[in-house]
Enzyme design. Structure first.
Site, PDB file in Angstrom:
ATOM      1  N   ASP A   1      23.521  -2.223  32.589  1.00 17.36           N
ATOM      2  CA  ASP A   1      22.409  -1.636  31.593  1.00 17.36           C
ATOM      3  C   ASP A   1      21.565  -2.714  30.993  1.00 17.36           C
ATOM      4  OD1 ASP A   1      21.247   0.594  30.048  1.00 17.36           O
ATOM      5  OD2 ASP A   1      23.181   1.349  29.523  1.00 17.36           O
TER       6      ASP A   1
ATOM      7  N   ASP B   1      18.149   9.053  30.746  1.00 16.83           N
ATOM      8  CA  ASP B   1      19.363   9.485  30.068  1.00 16.83           C
ATOM      9  C   ASP B   1      19.406  11.051  29.618  1.00 16.83           C
ATOM     10  OD1 ASP B   1      20.747   7.128  29.670  1.00 16.83           O
ATOM     11  OD2 ASP B   1      19.835   6.785  27.636  1.00 16.83           O
TER      12      ASP B   1
END
Ligand code: GLA
Length: 697
Positions: free
Chosen positions: A444, A509
């Site tokens: 990430d 997301d």
């Protein structure tokens, strides 16, 4: 006499380059040509003197040159001390050509600079260009820009571009391309949600299956600038390059700067066939591919438990997941050091004693006993101020000394260009992977760069991006079997260069299926379906608050790299049954879903959309019809035309409903009938869809 034009031919595309002059000029990029008539091609590119202009109308070269009077934005900008040599003019030094590639070197002996161009047309029809500038002089050359320019025929009257934001990536925009300029500048230090580095020029009214289209992508995970401009004389071009901050690249004598690769695709049959060339480019370069069925169904713990890591609860979640057919269990953020919330722990890459007193091994072996493999989340480029790492090495943060740093998600970026920081990260990740059986890393990167500064005081994003690539490459070399996902608060780092070293991207997301339909459609303009992580989330979407039936959530994920991201312990039984059906449907069709050609169809109305996948041999197809909003009453019957199948073949068509249960056989149709008349569409409720299954009989 030296041949003037070099004709590269591959994958149904021709690229013709004039390599006889200072800097190579693309004189044709498009339809495959049997032969080339130099005179007529050159006449379309080299214009006569324009009234009021200088005596020669300079061509739009791959690096347009102000020094030869070209009015396009210069492809190379920079200077030596005193502002000297700001506008070089290159002469041809050498070129070497083969059937599908060309290397040209150009030199300016006054400015003491040289350029090297590597141009190749891949067998799948994608054009790849890289350029390098070298300082041959004795003084420093401060580089502002080196970008790559692609001339576009004047009949391209529209642009298609992408924009986005967190949880809402890959919005498509069409606009006229008849005068002025469009530009997109990314300064976020990552590929970005806001400015995906892709631009398309299109014939007026071109669509998914018709019209000439030219698409260009900058394969780079740092800052960039894209430009599409129409010059006053009507000539058009696209330009793509890294966005460099003032002073970021200073070429000392004998040193060089290389551009990222520009990958460019063309089709005379619209966006869908052109996208296949981008998809092929990703597929050809993906690491450790051993076949599409290796893409495992994932369960990711983030929206199931967030930071609430409780081993008992996670074991239960793993059991439920395995029972549904999940093949990989991915432990997201929250497993390490003091990381109980997003204010602490980044940089301290060791297992938390507090939540995993016996380490990760017991959970990993539980997951493996259940028949799954184990994946884990990391965010290596970041540091929390509340961490042992930061307390010991505050100087490792990528900040600008003397200024109060700008924080993002309570964290700072680590300076990967600083060797001790780089080595520390490599070691920690290497230890993690060596000491635990980990098959998958979710890598990430959750905040943009602000004032990112190297030890020298210069802007760091360029070097930081290269250091990131080096870190992943080194780790891959040590752990070649580990698959990696590129995530950056969802889809903030998706490009063809990161996909040379990662296997999957976390597309967004947001897993609200309605928004995901749009996001995935936009992303499929330049990346293939199987690399896009797509998860079935909870009934009420955590990012939008909207509710969606489970079948629709699943239908919106199965065409991509399927996963689950919800607390299965809270799911009613009928929902678990539907998820099991969806997973089993995905596994039954995994080969075609993950190796076929992704297809998009032009929207019939604003209320629905359709997309799918055709097997490479066109013997089978899966096509989803998705009802986004209420159908407008009073519409007559709608038909979905399916171009691009085998015209002569007969297809048996059947349908799966939103619960993945096989429905009635619809009938038998020829490929040509499906293209000309299409399938009659059922009336659907909003938030639902169906999948047509076509098989050659
Ligand atoms: C980012 C990612 C999410 C999740 C969280 C964890 O936001 O995009 O999927 O991994 O970080 O902190």
């Amino acid at each position: 006499m030296r041949q003037r034009l070099i004709h590269l031919r591959n994958g149904g595309v021709s690229v013709v380059v004039d390599a006889s002059i200072g800097v190579p000029v693309i004189v044709h990029w498009g339809r495959e040509l049997e032969s080339i008539d130099e005179e007529s091609i050159l006449a379309t590119v080299y214009l006569p003197k324009q009234p009021g202009g200088v005596d020669v109308t300079a061509p739009i070269a791959i690096v347009p040159q102000h020094g030869e009077g070209c009015l396009a934005r210069p492809g190379l900008a920079g200077h030596r001390p005193g502002g000297r040599h700001f506008a070089p003019r290159f002469g041809l030094q050498n070129f070497e050509a083969s059937k599908s590639s060309l290397v040209v070197t150009s030199i300016d002996s006054i400015a003491e600079l040289s350029l090297r161009f590597e141009i190749s047309l891949r067998e799948w029809g994608a054009l790849s260009i890289k350029t390098k500038v070298t300082n041959n002089g004795e003084s420093r050359y401060l580089l502002d820009t080196l970008s790559i320019t692609l001339p576009i025929p004047q009949l391209a009257e529209e642009l298609l571009t992408l924009s986005g934001r967190w949880a809402d990536e890959f919005d498509m925009h069409r606009q006229g391309f008849n005068h002025g300029a469009w530009t997109s500048e990314n300064r976020s230090g990552r590929t970005s949600h806001e400015h995906p580095p892709v631009v398309w020029a299109m014939q007026a009214n071109a669509n998914e299956w018709s019209g000439e289209v030219w698409g260009a992508h900058l394969a780079w995970s740092g800052n960039h600038v894209l430009l599409a401009e129409v010059l006053a004389d009507g000539r058009k071009y696209l330009q793509l390059g890294e966005l460099l901050t003032a002073g970021e690249i200073c070429l000392e004598p004998s040193s060089s700067y290389s551009t990222p690769e520009v990958v460019a695709v063309y089709s005379s049959h619209g966006l869908t066939p052109a996208s296949w060339k981008f998809h092929h480019n990703v597929r050809a370069n993906l690491p450790n591919q051993t076949g599409p069925s290796r893409r495992k169904v994932v369960l990711n713990t983030w929206e199931a438990v967030y930071f609430d890591h409780d081993e008992k609860r996670l074991r239960k979640l793993a059991e439920l997941a395995a029972d549904l057919g999940v093949e990989r269990f991915v432990l997201d953020d929250g497993w390490f050091s003091s990381r109980r919330n997003d204010r602490s722990g980044l940089g301290d890459w060791w297992v938390s004693n507090e939540v995993y007193p016996n380490g990760l091994k017991p959970l990993i072996s539980h997951v493996q006993t259940l028949g799954m493999d184990f994946g884990i989340w990391v965010e290596p480029e970041m540091v929390s101020e509340d961490s042992q790492l930061f307390r010991s090495h505050p100087e490792w943060a990528l900040v600008s000394p003397g200024y109060e740093p700008i924080r993002g998600r309570n964290q700072l970026v680590l300076n990967l260009t600083y060797e001790p920081a780089f080595e520390y990260l490599f070691l920690k990740l290497h230890e993690l992977l060596s000491q635990n059986e980990i098959a998958f890393l979710k890598w990430d990167m959750n905040r943009p760069h602000v004032q990112a500064t190297m030890a020298s005081g210069a802007a760091a994003t360029h070097e930081q991006t290269l250091a990131l690539y080096k870190l992943i490459d080194r780790l891959r070399a040590e752990h070649p079997k580990v698959e990696i996902e590129s995530c950056s608060s969802g889809g903030g780092r998706i490009d063809h260069e990161i996909l040379r070293r990662t296997n999957r991207v976390w597309t967004s997301d947001c897993i609200d299926p309605i928004r995901r339909q749009k996001i995935q459609r936009g992303a499929s303009l330049f990346i293939p379906n199987e690399v896009m992580g797509a998860h079935i989330g909870a009934e009420v979407s955590h990012t939008t608050g909207f509710s969606h039936p489970v079948g629709f959530r699943a239908l919106s994920a199965v065409f991509y790299h399927l996963g689950l991201e919800l607390d299965l312990g809270k799911c009613p039984t009928d929902e678990l049954v539907s998820i099991r059906e969806a997973i089993s449907w995905f596994k039954n069709h995994r080969d075609i879903l993950q190796s076929g050609d992704a297809v998009r169809f032009d929207c019939q109305s604003a209320s629905n959309l359709s997309h799918g996948v055709y097997s490479k041999d066109r013997n089978e197809a899966l096509v989803a019809l998705v009802q986004l909003t209420e159908m407008i009453q009073g519409n007559g019957p709608q038909f979905l035309r399916l171009p691009g199948l085998n015209a002569q073949a007969k297809y048996q068509v059947s349908m799966f409903d939103s619960n993945f249960l096989p429905g009635d056989r619809i009938g038998e149709f020829s490929g040509s009938q499906l293209e000309k008349f299409g399938l009659s569409l059922p009336k659907l409720r909003p938030n639902s869809g169906v999948i047509f299954h076509l098989r050659c009989v």
